[in-house]
Write an enzyme that holds these catalytic residues in place. Structure first.
Site, short mmCIF file in Angstrom:
data_model
loop_
_atom_site.label_atom_id
_atom_site.label_comp_id
_atom_site.label_asym_id
_atom_site.label_seq_id
_atom_site.Cartn_x
_atom_site.Cartn_y
_atom_site.Cartn_z
CG HIS A 12 -1.90 1.14 1.23
ND1 HIS A 12 -3.00 1.17 0.41
CD2 HIS A 12 -1.93 2.28 1.95
CE1 HIS A 12 -3.68 2.28 0.63
NE2 HIS A 12 -3.05 2.98 1.56
CD GLU B 20 -34.83 1.30 19.18
OE1 GLU B 20 -34.84 0.07 19.36
OE2 GLU B 20 -35.34 2.12 19.95
NE ARG C 229 -30.48 2.75 21.49
CZ ARG C 229 -31.81 2.87 21.56
NH1 ARG C 229 -32.38 4.01 21.27
NH2 ARG C 229 -32.55 1.84 21.95
#
Length: 660
Positions: free
Chosen positions: A104, A434, A619
């Site tokens: 790379h 969710e 969350r």
């Protein structure tokens, strides 16, 4: 040791020769057929292989099972990839016992992705390099075997740096390949926190913005100088390309894009002047700067410009289904603030977008996506970017109407996704926070976190699994049929026009709207299970800016990505949100028009949502992908968002309703 090589370009030629010099047996080489539309200034791997008597192939899809079987029959001990342009499937990567290794053109983990040679110059880096790394499923993410640094001189341009990198690659391979042949293969894991990603560059990315700093413009010229397509601008309708330039002292008080002088040819930028040393008008020949000024008819004081509206480049057409919703109407406003976007939208109402209905670049049809399929298919075909934002996304509806949630959120949206596949249109799809469900990670990572949901007898999860399944279908369409997509996952976006107090009255609203309704009506604020659930609340302005950058998709960095959009710093429990909201309510100038605060009331989730509900304790998003792909950080404090959202809803209440 037997090797199979995937190679292209000058780096491919260097790699093939280095492998031979190290004493490997090359069973076959896979390359690409040259593209007639591309400037093939570089060496040919196929000619090199043919001259060496090595079998060489250029399949359209090397990952097809037929080619996988043929490579397996070659029984390679090791696989090398030297600037091969396509990702290799895991089936191919696992064929070689010693592993598969890629060269790379950067110092990984920085500048993963496409065109690192050009990007390091665009960004004004002083150092780059080459890295040999083990290949894994994710591009450029495997363990590092060896790397070599390359200094970038101030006078380096793309071609000179390309030659430096080729030389460094050969030195690196000459050093490490004999060691690897003996079975000694170093492995150093990459630090994911240091990873940056860049997408492919297109010729149109060479358009100069004279309002940028002069160093930025000069670096762009260096990055795309010949034999790359070049940095360009316009004088009226005449396009011209700048092949070489230098930075001049400050041009104080001169408007960016203004010609300061024609001999030498100097143009003002944001903080200085760019001297154009050589350039080319249209498809003409390369000339020095003052001759270019003469050819273009430039005089001191002339203003250079971006491409004129008559140049034939049409606006980008964005189709928003669910345009009247919270995200849809705010996104429409952001897009219409830019001249180069045209918005087509459908929804079952128009109250939130009424301010756009007379806008010449906004085209709206009132309709239902489950009924008006012909209109939708036609506009998917017509538009460039599709955002299917229609969904039932309020928790109480998951338990009330799970089948309707599945029918709308999955089945209807799947039909739209298939239109995007059929007509090869880019889709920006709203996944959801969710989908992480009851994930136990401290912060949710799009590429690593497990998606954990509850039992089947908890219909609360129908929304999460419908979205998750559609995420997986979209991903598969991207892998197998080339669908261009980005999945974005909003984390508790808030702001004006979130939903309505009427929706809150029937329990079908977001949490903050329900809390505001309680304050407006003088009813107790209900804290479900004590309100200890934590969320990361995100201002709609921050969210929409991130979503807009996904649509722009600079350098195609967002293609095939999943991107969380949330504010980890705005983490608060629902109880803390309610307390902050109450404090803002008491200070609001309209407070006197509403009833006294009725207090907090703790209720069980089962009594509020029904027996099919199950809550999530926290969350919190990781936003590393948003930082890398979008250059985005949320900046708006939660208190500011709460105050603005509250103000919008309080001012939307009728005077008579306030008095009652």
């Amino acid at each position: 040791m037997k090797a199979v090589i995937f190679a292209y370009h000058d780096m491919g030629c260097q790699g093939v020769q280095a492998v031979l010099d190290a004493g490997y047996e090359i069973a076959a080489i896979f390359t690409h057929a040259d593209n007639p539309a591309e400037n093939t200034f570089f060496g040919s791997v196929s000619r090199l292989a043919a001259g060496l008597g090595i079998p060489v192939y250029a399949p359209d899809n090397v990952n097809h099972p037929i080619w996988v079987d043929r490579i397996a029959e070659l029984a390679p001990d090791i696989i090398f990839s030297f600037y091969y342009r396509n990702l290799l499937s895991e089936e191919i990567l696992h064929l070689a016992p010693a592993g598969a290794f890629n060269l790379h053109g950067s110092l990984l983990p920085a500048y993963r992705g496409r065109a690192p040679l050009n990007w390091v110059l665009v960004n004004g880096e002083s150092e780059t390099g080459v890295t040999l790394h083990r290949m894994v499923k994710r591009a450029d993410a495997g363990e590092i075997v060896a790397s070599q640094r390359v200094a970038i001189a101030q006078d380096d341009v793309a071609l000179t740096l390309h030659h430096k990198l080729c030389q460094a690659a050969r030195q690196l391979l000459n050093s490490i390949l004999p060691t690897m042949k003996c079975g000694d293969i170093p492995s150093v894991p990459q630090r994911e926190s240091d990873a940056t990603y860049y997408g492919r560059r297109r010729p149109e990315d060479g358009l100069i913005d004279w309002h940028k700093p002069v160093s930025t413009v000069h670096n762009l010229v260096r990055a795309v100088a010949a034999p790359w397509p070049g940095a360009f601008s316009y004088n009226g309708s005449q396009k011209f390309t700048i092949w070489s330039s230098r930075i001049c002292p400050d041009a104080q008080g001169v408007l960016p894009g203004s010609v300061i002088s024609v001999s030498p040819l100097r143009v003002a930028c944001a903080d200085g002047a760019l001297e154009i040393i050589t350039g080319q008008a249209g498809d003409g020949i390369t000339v020095q700067g003052s001759q270019l000024a003469q050819t273009l008819g430039l005089v001191a004081g002339a203003r250079l410009n971006r491409p004129p509206a008559t140049s034939g480049k049409r606006r980008i057409r964005v189709l928003i289904l669910g345009v009247n919703g919270f995200i849809g109407n705010h996104l429409t406003e952001r897009l219409l603030n830019e001249e180069n976007y045209e918005v087509y939208g459908m929804d079952i109402g128009s109250n939130a977008i009424s301010r756009f209905l007379l806008h010449p670049r906004f085209h709206f049809v009132e309709g239902d996506i489950s009924i008006h399929s012909e209109w939708i298919e036609y506009h998917v075909k017509k538009c460039d970017v599709v955002l299917p934002l229609v969904a039932i996304a309020t928790p109480i509806e998951y338990t009330r109407n799970p089948l309707r949630v599945f029918e709308l959120d999955f089945e209807e949206n799947l039909r739209i996704i298939r239109y995007c596949v059929k007509y090869r249109k880019r889709v920006v799809f709203p996944s959801t926070s969710e989908v992480y469900g009851m994930c136990t990670d401290a912060s949710f990572d799009e590429d690593k976190s497990n998606l954990i949901v509850g039992p089947v007898n908890k219909p609360r999860w129908i929304y999460s699994v419908s979205k998750q399944l559609l995420d997986r279908v979209i991903w598969a369409y991207g892998e197998k049929e080339g669908l261009r997509f980005t999945l974005f996952r909003p984390f508790n976006w808030m702001g004006p026009r979130l939903d309505s107090l009427n929706a809150a009255r029937i329990g079908s609203s977001r949490a903050i709207t329900q809390l505001i309704l309680n304050l407006v009506e003088g009813t107790p604020i209900k804290l479900i299970d004590g309100g200890q659930q934590k969320r990361c609340f995100t201002d709609i302005r921050d969210g929409i800016e991130a979503l807009f950058r996904i649509i722009v998709n600079e350098g195609d960095r967002c293609d095939g990505k999943i991107i969380n959009i949330g504010n980890p710093d705005n983490e608060a429990s629902i109880q803390e949100l309610a307390t902050l909201l109450l404090d803002s309510f008491d200070k609001h100038p309209l407070r006197c028009h509403f009833p006294p605060f009725a207090g907090f009331q703790v209720v069980e989730s089962r009594s509020y949502y029904g027996k099919g509900y199950q809550d999530v304790a926290h969350r919190k998003p990781s936003i590393d992908n948003a930082r890398r792909c979008l250059g985005w950080e949320p900046s708006i404090a939660m208190r500011d968002t709460v105050e603005e959202t509250l103000d919008f809803f309080l001012r939307s209440v009728d005077v008579a309703e306030r008095a009652s």
